[in-house]
Design an enzyme around this catalytic site. Structure first.
Site, PDB file in Angstrom:
ATOM      1  N   ASP A  33      17.353  55.075  36.246  1.00 19.47           N
ATOM      2  CA  ASP A  33      17.670  53.710  35.803  1.00 19.47           C
ATOM      3  C   ASP A  33      18.626  53.787  34.623  1.00 19.47           C
ATOM      4  O   ASP A  33      18.287  54.348  33.573  1.00 19.47           O
ATOM      5  CB  ASP A  33      16.378  52.987  35.383  1.00 19.47           C
ATOM      6  CG  ASP A  33      15.574  52.497  36.582  1.00 19.47           C
ATOM      7  OD1 ASP A  33      14.363  52.258  36.438  1.00 19.47           O
ATOM      8  OD2 ASP A  33      16.166  52.361  37.673  1.00 19.47           O
ATOM      9  N   ASP A 168      13.475  48.063  45.296  1.00 17.02           N
ATOM     10  CA  ASP A 168      13.207  48.574  43.954  1.00 17.02           C
ATOM     11  C   ASP A 168      12.619  47.461  43.090  1.00 17.02           C
ATOM     12  O   ASP A 168      13.178  46.373  43.009  1.00 17.02           O
ATOM     13  CB  ASP A 168      14.545  49.051  43.338  1.00 17.02           C
ATOM     14  CG  ASP A 168      14.384  49.546  41.922  1.00 17.02           C
ATOM     15  OD1 ASP A 168      15.396  49.610  41.201  1.00 17.02           O
ATOM     16  OD2 ASP A 168      13.243  49.862  41.524  1.00 17.02           O
ATOM     17  N   GLY A 169      11.431  47.771  42.543  1.00 13.12           N
ATOM     18  CA  GLY A 169      10.857  46.800  41.596  1.00 13.12           C
ATOM     19  C   GLY A 169       9.559  46.220  42.113  1.00 13.12           C
ATOM     20  O   GLY A 169       9.566  45.511  43.114  1.00 13.12           O
ATOM     21  N   GLY A 170       8.468  46.521  41.424  1.00 16.61           N
ATOM     22  CA  GLY A 170       7.171  45.941  41.778  1.00 16.61           C
ATOM     23  C   GLY A 170       6.510  46.557  42.987  1.00 16.61           C
ATOM     24  O   GLY A 170       5.531  46.027  43.516  1.00 16.61           O
TER      25      GLY A 170
HETATM   26  C1  DX5 Z   1      14.174  47.480  37.264  1.00 17.07           C
HETATM   27  C2  DX5 Z   1      14.310  48.955  37.567  1.00 17.07           C
HETATM   28  C3  DX5 Z   1      13.208  49.499  38.419  1.00 17.07           C
HETATM   29  C4  DX5 Z   1      11.917  49.643  37.697  1.00 17.07           C
HETATM   30  C5  DX5 Z   1      10.862  49.989  38.703  1.00 17.07           C
HETATM   31  O1  DX5 Z   1      13.648  47.256  36.067  1.00 17.07           O
HETATM   32  O2  DX5 Z   1      15.497  49.080  38.303  1.00 17.07           O
HETATM   33  O3  DX5 Z   1      13.568  50.785  38.949  1.00 17.07           O
HETATM   34  O4  DX5 Z   1      12.034  50.670  36.754  1.00 17.07           O
HETATM   35  O5  DX5 Z   1       9.640  49.945  38.029  1.00 17.07           O
HETATM   36  P1  DX5 Z   1       8.395  49.263  38.766  1.00 17.07           P
HETATM   37  O6  DX5 Z   1       8.207  50.052  40.053  1.00 17.07           O
HETATM   38  O7  DX5 Z   1       7.276  49.452  37.792  1.00 17.07           O
HETATM   39  O8  DX5 Z   1       8.781  47.836  39.004  1.00 17.07           O
END
Ligand code: DX5
Length: 213
Positions: A33, A168-170
């Protein structure tokens, strides 16, 4: 088989190394990231030269959550990055941005925030190796998944049967299965893997959850 890609959101090099080492033999690819505090209101550590020197044991892709994603393509390419994912919301011309990434010898991806429609990038997807559907608004780990992402995956799969779709995300067990059923090929996970205390078990649980056989 859905690929699970651990997302490394690190505030410094020490955290980056700790997280990368903790999944070293558990996955083929990690997502780095890259946040600049301008495109998103968070800043991460992600120095291509230092990462190149680490000689990571796994492949890596970069998720460029930055105002000017094309400016760093050369550095990431030199660092051995396999895939660069830019945000549709950060570039004027998505198709041109994807072509630029490929000119640097990397696979090209475009990421869509929850509020960004498939229709708005449909033309450009012919240039994409992967489309990343955001399950959260980018910037932080641990945010609640936005179900709009499931419908977006379904729409993309129907319109583009052969396109690689990443989410990606959540991502967490349960949601992972719904995303796999909707047609996702790769799931990026941050907190479900790194806040679990047991990355191997967490990744195995996500893999089992997405095994639709
Ligand atoms: C958005 C990032 C994600 C995040 C994923 O903030 O691009 O990659 O780090 O983290 P989780 O899986 O906890 O949402």
């Amino acid at each position: 088989m859905v690929e699970i890609i651990p997302a490394i959101l690190a505030k410094d090099e020490k955290e980056f190394r700790r997280k990368a080492e903790s999944v070293a033999d558990l996955c083929e690819t990690i997502q780095i990231d890259v946040m600049d505090g301008a495109f998103v209101d968070n800043v991460t550590w992600a120095d291509p030269k230092r990462i190149d020197l680490m000689r990571l044991p796994m492949a890596f892709e970069v998720h460029l959550m930055v105002k000017d994603p094309l400016a760093s393509l050369d550095a990431w390419s030199v660092a051995g990055c396999q895939r660069a994912i830019v945000h549709a919301e950060a570039v004027e011309d998505v198709a041109e941005a994807l072509r630029q990434i490929k000119l640097y010898g990397m696979e090209a991806g475009v990421s869509l925030n929850p509020e960004t429609s498939v229709a708005s990038v449909e033309e450009a997807l012919a240039e994409a190796d992967v489309v990343q559907v955001m399950g959260v608004h980018p910037g932080w780990m641990g945010q609640a998944f936005q179900p709009v992402a499931i419908e977006k995956v379904r729409t993309l799969r129907e319109k583009f049967p052969d396109l690689v779709i990443e989410v990606d995300g959540g991502v967490a067990v349960g949601i992972a299965r719904e995303l796999a059923e909707a047609g996702a090929d790769r799931l990026v996970s941050g907190s479900a893997v790194f806040n679990s205390g047991a990355p191997a078990k967490a990744i195995d649980a996500l893999r089992a959850d997405t095994d639709l056989e």
